[in-house]
Design a protein around this motif. Structure first.
Motif, PDB file in Angstrom:
ATOM      1  N   PHE A  84       0.830  -1.212   0.000  1.00  0.00           N
ATOM      2  CA  PHE A  84       0.000   0.000   0.000  1.00  0.00           C
ATOM      3  C   PHE A  84       0.863   1.262   0.000  1.00  0.00           C
ATOM      4  O   PHE A  84       0.501   2.276  -0.634  1.00  0.00           O
ATOM      5  CB  PHE A  84      -0.939   0.004   1.208  1.00  0.00           C
ATOM      6  N   LEU A 111      -5.390   1.355   5.406  1.00  0.00           N
ATOM      7  CA  LEU A 111      -5.818   0.377   4.407  1.00  0.00           C
ATOM      8  C   LEU A 111      -5.379  -1.040   4.797  1.00  0.00           C
ATOM      9  O   LEU A 111      -6.115  -2.009   4.598  1.00  0.00           O
ATOM     10  CB  LEU A 111      -5.244   0.748   3.040  1.00  0.00           C
ATOM     11  N   THR A 112      -4.187  -1.151   5.368  1.00  0.00           N
ATOM     12  CA  THR A 112      -3.675  -2.463   5.781  1.00  0.00           C
ATOM     13  C   THR A 112      -4.500  -3.041   6.925  1.00  0.00           C
ATOM     14  O   THR A 112      -4.900  -4.216   6.890  1.00  0.00           O
ATOM     15  CB  THR A 112      -2.203  -2.365   6.210  1.00  0.00           C
ATOM     16  N   TRP A 123      -7.538  -2.307   7.825  1.00  0.00           N
ATOM     17  CA  TRP A 123      -8.885  -2.653   7.356  1.00  0.00           C
ATOM     18  C   TRP A 123      -8.860  -3.963   6.566  1.00  0.00           C
ATOM     19  O   TRP A 123      -9.740  -4.818   6.730  1.00  0.00           O
ATOM     20  CB  TRP A 123      -9.462  -1.527   6.508  1.00  0.00           C
ATOM     21  N   SER A 124      -7.865  -4.145   5.734  1.00  0.00           N
ATOM     22  CA  SER A 124      -7.749  -5.388   4.962  1.00  0.00           C
ATOM     23  C   SER A 124      -7.571  -6.585   5.891  1.00  0.00           C
ATOM     24  O   SER A 124      -8.179  -7.641   5.684  1.00  0.00           O
ATOM     25  CB  SER A 124      -6.559  -5.299   3.998  1.00  0.00           C
ATOM     26  N   PHE A 129     -15.649  -4.411   2.075  1.00  0.00           N
ATOM     27  CA  PHE A 129     -14.216  -4.164   1.946  1.00  0.00           C
ATOM     28  C   PHE A 129     -13.947  -3.043   0.946  1.00  0.00           C
ATOM     29  O   PHE A 129     -13.244  -2.069   1.242  1.00  0.00           O
ATOM     30  CB  PHE A 129     -13.519  -5.449   1.500  1.00  0.00           C
ATOM     31  N   ILE A 157     -12.533   0.828   1.584  1.00  0.00           N
ATOM     32  CA  ILE A 157     -11.270   1.153   0.912  1.00  0.00           C
ATOM     33  C   ILE A 157     -11.422   2.449   0.112  1.00  0.00           C
ATOM     34  O   ILE A 157     -10.568   3.354   0.182  1.00  0.00           O
ATOM     35  CB  ILE A 157     -10.834   0.002  -0.025  1.00  0.00           C
TER      36      ILE A 157
END
Length: 533
Positions: free
Chosen positions: A69, A82-83, A85-86, A123, A127
């Motif tokens: 990312f 972002l990481t 959440w992923s 997801f 994002i």
């Protein structure tokens, strides 16, 4: 600059401390937390070594995802969000899927074809929101660092409290150390001794009355080749953790450990040490016996320090097979959907990477085959073969491994399906163990001692009722009786085979889950056994 009580704190130090909280720690902290939280909820059942490989994998996966990312967005704060959440989406899918399966009102969500699209939309939606709306993200980074740090700290506190409780409990009592039996003498033609523990095998009367299953053919087959079947045998305890140390030290738990302190747990009382460093094996080794044992997959029930230890499915860091902990962990992640999909389509290269049930089948079949070969070994030997069958998983039938093993899940162990699976496991082990004992008897140069015994009964009915069958050469068979319990198994063997000074203890069956160890007597309930007293 602030000066107080001889300490000087500059604005630069304060600023540096604040910057530490601005660094992107939360993806890594969250990944590590997901492992430690699951481990903390299974303390006493899972060995710490089992979490090392998943910890390493999740740690580096978090860093790799964060790096990807960062390469794309050139912003550490946004990349961190972002990481995390992923990872949250990836690591919680299985939790939601399993929860939906357990709730009647939400069971419609327990379908991958429905839940996966919902998860994908969730997801992608977040994002996009993070990319468009979050520019700097320092505040969110600080908040997430604190939250994930607190979660990780709670797990570490749980582990720390457990370790402290272990230490206190261990210091508060002195367990009896295993000692060799005085006066134990090696006879002129010492027999090999085979103790085959059939985990969870219940009594014939329970099978008939509760399962409507006639096990008389198996019992008669054993009797025809010289076995005595103790038809009213019961376990001393309802759990393997307690049965094994009692069995292998020929004493009740309260005798072995004395007064059990408040807050004691199975591992704090070192039951696994009492099991492995036991009186039976040490005594036999002292007069020249070689000890043999097999891997079971339960670290606390494995006699890995014996002279010969067979480990057919040993798990190493780079092996494709997974541990029980890794199986549980994968079931909580998005990979559970992929594995279910691969199983239904028999995609071998994916199935080969995750095969806990296949490993279980291999472990059982290996032990059964190896037992037939052991009579060829020279010298007297004591063989401890703990076969986790008919205990779940119920993956056997009379033809061997069930055809739909790749579709096996917890539903196979519940209700009528589970009971039929249990009976199929019994049908399988009946025919297999008869072949084993017949071959042992045929190949043995001296009449061997063979004991078939369960640690506890069925999880469905009467867990205290167990199979107990004995092949004792010479006059030893005359000392056997219907109500014999495991605590007296080796007392009888030592007395009548080695002329050791042992008397039979009162046969008692005790309740009391661990913890607390509040042992209360359980009385026999079957009339035909009550009348035999």
């Amino acid at each position: 600059m602030i000066e107080e009580a001889g300490w000087v704190v500059t604005g630069e130090v304060i600023e540096m401390k604040i910057k530490i909280f601005n660094h992107v720690w939360h993806p890594i902290l969250f990944g590590v937390y997901s492992i430690l939280a699951l481990y903390a909820s299974n303390l006493g059942e899972i060995q710490f070594q089992s979490i090392i490989r998943p910890l390493v994998v999740v740690f580096f996966f978090s860093i790799l995802l964060l790096g990807i990312f960062q390469v794309i967005f050139k912003n550490w704060a946004r990349s961190g969000l972002l990481t995390t959440w992923s990872l949250l989406i990836f690591l919680t899918y299985g939790h939601v899927y399993n929860l939906a399966r357990s709730l009647d009102w939400a069971s419609f969500l327990a379908r991958h074809r429905l839940l996966l699209p919902i998860w994908a939309l969730l997801f992608v939606g977040v994002i996009i929101l993070l990319i468009k709306k979050v520019r700097e993200g320092e505040k969110l980074t600080q908040i997430l660092n604190v939250v994930t740090g607190a979660l990780l700290l709670f797990s570490l506190i749980t582990l720390g409290r457990h370790a402290v409780a272990q230490g206190i409990a261990r210091r508060s009592y002195q367990p009896s150390e295993a000692a060799t039996v005085p006066g134990l003498m090696l006879p002129q033609n010492p027999p090999d001794i085979y103790y085959i523990l059939l985990d969870g095998y219940t009594r014939a009367d329970v099978l008939e009355q509760k399962f409507s299953f006639d096990n008389s053919d198996f019992i008669k087959s054993l009797e025809e080749i010289g076995f005595y079947v103790a038809e009213c045998s019961r376990s001393n305890y309802e759990h393997t953790h307690l049965t094994l140390p009692s069995l292998m030290n020929m004493a009740y738990i309260d005798t072995l450990v004395g007064d059990i302190p408040p807050g004691a747990t199975v591992d704090s009382l070192r039951f696994d040490e009492l099991t492995k460093d036991n009186q039976v094996m040490q005594s036999l080794q002292s007069i020249g016996y070689e000890t043999v044992a097999f891997e079971t997959s339960y670290y606390w029930a494995q006699f890995s320090d014996v002279d010969i230890y067979f480990e057919p499915t040993q798990i190493r860091f780079f092996t494709p097979s997974i541990t029980d902990f890794e199986e549980i962990y994968l079931d909580t992640t998005l990979l559970s959907a992929l594995l279910d999909w691969a199983s239904k389509r028999e995609i071998s290269f994916i199935q080969a990477a995750v095969m806990p049930n296949e490993s279980h089948a291999l472990r059982i079949q290996f032990a059964l085959d190896k037992l037939k070969e052991l009579p060829d070994m020279e010298g007297p030997q004591f063989v401890m073969a703990h076969l986790v069958v008919p205990h779940p998983p119920y993956i056997f039938n009379q033809e061997g491994v069930i055809p739909d093993i790749d579709d096996y899940d917890e539903s196979f162990e519940e209700g009528e399906l589970g009971q039929e699976g249990y009976l199929n496991n019994i049908r399988f082990i009946n025919q297999e163990i008869l072949q084993v004992v017949e071959e042992i008897l045929e190949k043995s140069p001296n009449p061997p001692v063979i004991i078939l015994q369960a640690d506890h009964g069925s999880d469905f009915f009467d867990r205290t009722m167990i199979l107990s069958a004995f092949h004792l050469p010479g006059s030893g068979a005359q000392a056997l009786y219907p109500q014999l319990t495991p605590v007296n198994t080796f007392r009888l063997v030592f007395k009548h085979i080695f002329d050791a000074p042992y008397d039979v203890l009162a046969d008692r069956t005790l309740s009391g889950k661990y913890p607390p160890f509040d042992f209360q007597p359980i009385e026999e309930t079957y009339p035909h056994c009550i009348n035999k007293r």
